[in-house]
Design a protein around this motif. Structure first.
Motif, PDB file in Angstrom:
ATOM      1  N   VAL A  96       0.788  -1.101   0.150  1.00 32.80           N
ATOM      2  CA  VAL A  96       0.373   0.008   0.349  1.00 32.80           C
ATOM      3  C   VAL A  96       1.266   1.700  -0.285  1.00 32.80           C
ATOM      4  CG1 VAL A  96      -1.863   1.372   1.654  1.00 32.80           C
ATOM      5  CG2 VAL A  96      -1.931  -0.840   1.334  1.00 32.80           C
ATOM      6  N   HIS A  97       0.696   2.149  -0.879  1.00 33.89           N
ATOM      7  CA  HIS A  97       1.265   3.414  -0.886  1.00 33.89           C
ATOM      8  C   HIS A  97      -0.019   4.538  -0.910  1.00 33.89           C
ATOM      9  CE1 HIS A  97       4.209   6.477  -1.695  1.00 33.89           C
ATOM     10  NE2 HIS A  97       3.275   7.369  -2.192  1.00 33.89           N
ATOM     11  N   CYS A  98      -0.055   5.293  -0.107  1.00 33.62           N
ATOM     12  CA  CYS A  98      -1.083   6.009  -0.060  1.00 33.62           C
ATOM     13  C   CYS A  98      -0.197   7.925   0.079  1.00 33.62           C
ATOM     14  CB  CYS A  98      -1.537   6.121   1.286  1.00 33.62           C
ATOM     15  SG  CYS A  98      -2.967   6.810   2.355  1.00 33.62           S
ATOM     16  N   VAL A  99      -0.915   8.323  -0.773  1.00 38.65           N
ATOM     17  CA  VAL A  99      -1.040   9.787  -1.036  1.00 38.65           C
ATOM     18  C   VAL A  99      -1.377  10.592   0.025  1.00 38.65           C
ATOM     19  CG1 VAL A  99      -0.456  11.565  -2.832  1.00 38.65           C
ATOM     20  CG2 VAL A  99      -0.118   9.382  -3.365  1.00 38.65           C
ATOM     21  N   ASP A 100      -1.344  11.441   0.300  1.00 40.11           N
ATOM     22  CA  ASP A 100      -1.933  12.498   1.498  1.00 40.11           C
ATOM     23  C   ASP A 100      -1.679  13.972   0.582  1.00 40.11           C
ATOM     24  OD1 ASP A 100      -3.091  13.833   3.367  1.00 40.11           O
ATOM     25  OD2 ASP A 100      -1.418  13.291   5.133  1.00 40.11           O
ATOM     26  N   HIS A 101      -2.535  14.394   0.234  1.00 42.72           N
ATOM     27  CA  HIS A 101      -2.832  15.925  -0.524  1.00 42.72           C
ATOM     28  C   HIS A 101      -2.550  16.900   0.094  1.00 42.72           C
ATOM     29  CE1 HIS A 101      -1.890  14.122  -4.404  1.00 42.72           C
ATOM     30  NE2 HIS A 101      -2.873  13.498  -4.383  1.00 42.72           N
ATOM     31  N   ARG A 102      -3.122  16.865   1.610  1.00 38.38           N
ATOM     32  CA  ARG A 102      -2.808  17.409   2.384  1.00 38.38           C
ATOM     33  C   ARG A 102      -2.010  17.870   3.655  1.00 38.38           C
ATOM     34  NH1 ARG A 102      -5.635  15.825   7.100  1.00 38.38           N
ATOM     35  NH2 ARG A 102      -4.595  13.279   6.765  1.00 38.38           N
ATOM     36  N   LYS A 103      -0.866  17.084   3.262  1.00 42.21           N
ATOM     37  CA  LYS A 103       0.391  17.681   3.843  1.00 42.21           C
ATOM     38  C   LYS A 103       1.130  18.211   3.055  1.00 42.21           C
ATOM     39  CE  LYS A 103      -0.293  14.582   6.899  1.00 42.21           C
ATOM     40  NZ  LYS A 103      -0.349  14.786   8.486  1.00 42.21           N
ATOM     41  N   LEU A 104       1.331  19.048   1.682  1.00 39.92           N
ATOM     42  CA  LEU A 104       1.695  19.608   0.578  1.00 39.92           C
ATOM     43  C   LEU A 104       1.774  21.033   1.437  1.00 39.92           C
ATOM     44  CD1 LEU A 104       0.350  18.838  -2.843  1.00 39.92           C
ATOM     45  CD2 LEU A 104       2.429  18.250  -1.349  1.00 39.92           C
ATOM     46  N   ASN A 105       2.898  22.037   1.277  1.00 44.52           N
ATOM     47  CA  ASN A 105       3.167  22.789   2.216  1.00 44.52           C
ATOM     48  C   ASN A 105       2.782  24.169   0.729  1.00 44.52           C
ATOM     49  OD1 ASN A 105       4.220  22.067   4.311  1.00 44.52           O
ATOM     50  ND2 ASN A 105       6.421  20.913   3.531  1.00 44.52           N
ATOM     51  N   THR A 106       2.910  23.408  -0.287  1.00 44.08           N
ATOM     52  CA  THR A 106       2.380  24.834  -1.101  1.00 44.08           C
ATOM     53  C   THR A 106       1.166  25.230  -0.963  1.00 44.08           C
ATOM     54  OG1 THR A 106       2.959  22.936  -2.614  1.00 44.08           O
ATOM     55  CG2 THR A 106       4.823  23.822  -2.861  1.00 44.08           C
ATOM     56  N   TYR A 107       0.562  24.984  -0.719  1.00 47.02           N
ATOM     57  CA  TYR A 107      -0.924  25.323  -0.538  1.00 47.02           C
ATOM     58  C   TYR A 107      -1.484  26.367   0.066  1.00 47.02           C
ATOM     59  CZ  TYR A 107      -3.320  20.783  -1.733  1.00 47.02           C
ATOM     60  OH  TYR A 107      -3.507  19.500  -2.035  1.00 47.02           O
TER      61      TYR A 107
END
Length: 153
Positions: free
Chosen positions: A41-52
């Motif tokens: 399982v590879h889980c992508v968490d877009h909420r962690k992006l610092n560029t938001y």
């Protein structure tokens, strides 16, 4: 998909890090057997992006979309690498790319697929960093209904 009647389903969490690679290698050498089926399982968490941007300053929508695309590109690259690793190891299983907060997402897939165990690597965050940043392995340990093996090197 695995035949749950005759196979032991094991979840191996992989984020593309060196620690995760070592954990997978350890899994193959010490846990995986003829009746095992592994779900990497590879889980992508877009909420962690610092560029938001921040709450104080509105973010540029184009920057947000570009950061999202960049993260997806990195995730796809990681999944391709994981698929090659799985194929090379000649281990029966599959690679899943999921989106969401890693801890709850991994627990959810383990429950949905009736996993027998979860194996995760550990980056070795210190107490202070783990307190503020959280730890996926810590979350899994405390919320899993199946055995969890944290592989730390």
């Amino acid at each position: 998909m695995a035949d749950t009647e005759s196979q032991k389903i094991n979840i191996v969490c992989m984020d593309g890090s060196e620690e995760a690679e070592k954990a997978f290698k350890w899994y193959v050498e010490n846990v995986h057997g003829a009746s095992s089926y592994v779900i990497v399982v590879h889980c992508v968490d877009h909420r962690k992006l610092n560029t938001y941007g921040s709450l104080w300053e509105p973010a540029d929508l184009k920057l947000i979309m570009q950061a999202f695309r960049d993260e997806e590109t990195r995730a796809d690259s990681t999944v391709e690498k994981l698929q090659r690793t799985l194929s090379t190891s000649k281990v029966k299983g599959e690679v899943l790319k999921l989106s969401g907060e890693p801890g709850p997402t991994i627990i959810g897939i383990a429950q949905d697929r009736k996993a027998n165990m979860i194996l995760t690597g550990c980056r070795g965050l210190g107490t202070l960093r783990r307190t503020f940043l959280g730890s996926v392995s810590d979350y899994i340990i405390h919320h899993s209904t199946v055995p969890v093996l944290v592989c730390r090197h």
